[in-house]
Design a protein around this motif. Sequence first.
Motif, PDB file in Angstrom:
ATOM      1  N   THR A   1     -11.511 -39.502 -46.662  1.00  0.00           N
ATOM      2  CA  THR A   1     -10.262 -40.046 -46.151  1.00  0.00           C
ATOM      3  C   THR A   1      -9.167 -39.001 -46.233  1.00  0.00           C
TER       4      THR A   1
ATOM      5  N   CYS B   1     -16.231 -41.318 -48.457  1.00  0.00           N
ATOM      6  CA  CYS B   1     -16.569 -42.517 -47.692  1.00  0.00           C
ATOM      7  C   CYS B   1     -17.889 -43.105 -48.181  1.00  0.00           C
TER       8      CYS B   1
ATOM      9  N   CYS C   1     -16.872 -40.968 -40.706  1.00  0.00           N
ATOM     10  CA  CYS C   1     -15.731 -41.785 -40.287  1.00  0.00           C
ATOM     11  C   CYS C   1     -15.900 -42.220 -38.825  1.00  0.00           C
TER      12      CYS C   1
ATOM     13  N   TRP D   1     -11.761 -44.294 -39.583  1.00  0.00           N
ATOM     14  CA  TRP D   1     -11.581 -44.745 -40.953  1.00  0.00           C
ATOM     15  C   TRP D   1     -12.952 -44.989 -41.571  1.00  0.00           C
TER      16      TRP D   1
ATOM     17  N   CYS E   1      -9.146 -41.620 -42.055  1.00  0.00           N
ATOM     18  CA  CYS E   1      -9.807 -40.375 -42.430  1.00  0.00           C
ATOM     19  C   CYS E   1      -9.019 -39.147 -41.984  1.00  0.00           C
TER      20      CYS E   1
END
Length: 540
Positions: A195, A201, A229, A239, A253
Amino acid sequence: MGPALPLLLGLALVSLSPSPIAGVHQDEAYEDYAYYDYTEEPSTISDYDLSWLTDLFDVLDECEPNPCLNNGVCDNLVEGGYKCTCPRPYKGKQCEAREDPCKKAKCGRGECVLTDKAPFYECVCELPFRGPDCRKVSRCRPSPCLNGAKCKRGRTRTQFECLCPAGYSGKFCQVGPDDCMVGNGESYRGSVSVTAEGKACLPWNSHLIPNAGEILANSVDGLGPHSYCRNPDGESAPWCFIRKKSKLDWDLCDVKTCSVPPTVPVIHEATDPPTPAPSSGQFAQCGKPEPGRATARVFGGSKALPAAHPWQASMQVRPRGSFTPFRHHCGGILVGSCWVLTAAHCINRMHEMQVELGGVNLDKAEDSEQIIPVERFIIHEDYRETPDALHNDVAMLRLKGPKGQCAKETRFVKTACLPSGPLPDATECSISGWGATEQDSYSSQLLSAKVRLISKDRCTAPTVYGNRLDDSMICAGKMEGGVDSCQGDSGGPLVCQKDGTYYVYGVVSWGDSCGVKNKPGIYARVNHFIDWIAAKLLSD
């Protein structure tokens, strides 16, 4: 009892009980017996045909259509109801849930993810940990570094560093010089997996993510068994899900924007709203959501899909004459450019009101949201509140705007259609709102769930609501409890789909507590108020 009640998440299904068995009067049966001639031999097999007997029974085949999901096998029960036999890894009354094999798995320094083959899980190790249980350490043999990068060992047995060639970045040098996004990144298929704040993630098929199994089985929009992402739902940028203070969360992200347009054309949905015709305050089309290509089951209710509930309104209030911030108070349903349908019990004459349309997160500003002041309200003339129920619990909010043009039609803001007639009992419908959940007093994120319409006979049973209901109300939910609307959802929509179009069939009204067994949610029956609503829409 309190007005309106939880948006707890999951599927709600109603098992209809078989109707009472019709009987034959005893005297009539005896009379038939007395006149039977035992000396007469039956001439044809039709004399033994007892098919007429089945007409005396009101038999309900609960397995037609098959309520069992994911290839579950349905069997009718003798005592009524049905039972689903679920193939692994599915479980639940309807085979709607997926078992979590990660509860007993031991993945050491790794993440347990779901797979589609037995044992239906595996451990994805946090390098340099390796092996089936992520406990052995192997730093640079083999090297985890990509794109020709060199692996350099650190001082401790777990430290290593990838020395990336020019233009490459990321912990494993997996992000190349052309790894960038166009627009809001809906077409992004790159390898960034952290992110903007540097949080790692989670894999999209991590067991921590609601309905991760469905993500695995229905990989769309680049989602799948990886942690890259993506932007499947029209966010402002790609994201991913992350762990934050031991809880599941999500964040945008760190993906850079392409400085030069790619040579291959990228097709993505336009986000610019169409402008409605100046001559009409009505929207071009009702009941037709246009969510992103990913389906709502990707998020399992933890993160509602933008544009999936474009008629959803947040009714926000503050004391009249004050300058305090507006706060969410109730839900509402957009039924015209300048009209929101809501619950009468939500109205307080001492409140100044506004509505927010198009957004899903109340805690942050979103490009898709529209905030419009409420000019006036109209409470149904026959609305009354008793200790037992709320009767005729509907109201209309007139939004502020010139010549019948207030809200603008976009992909994120649309009207729900009004129903033209009743729907069958057990029809599956949707509820949505920012109301109370099992964990919190309210949800900042728009949540949704599936419920089924419950017959009047079941809802007025002595163990349910008895004689507390009238024709202005309808029952929906799950008799076993667990899925319901709650405080903060009042005035929000119960929408049902028919032939690809969504109709607002109920308005969240009241109920006994939230998600309790034999106490489903009670909604204002929109069919009962069609003429009243239509008169208000035509008053502009």
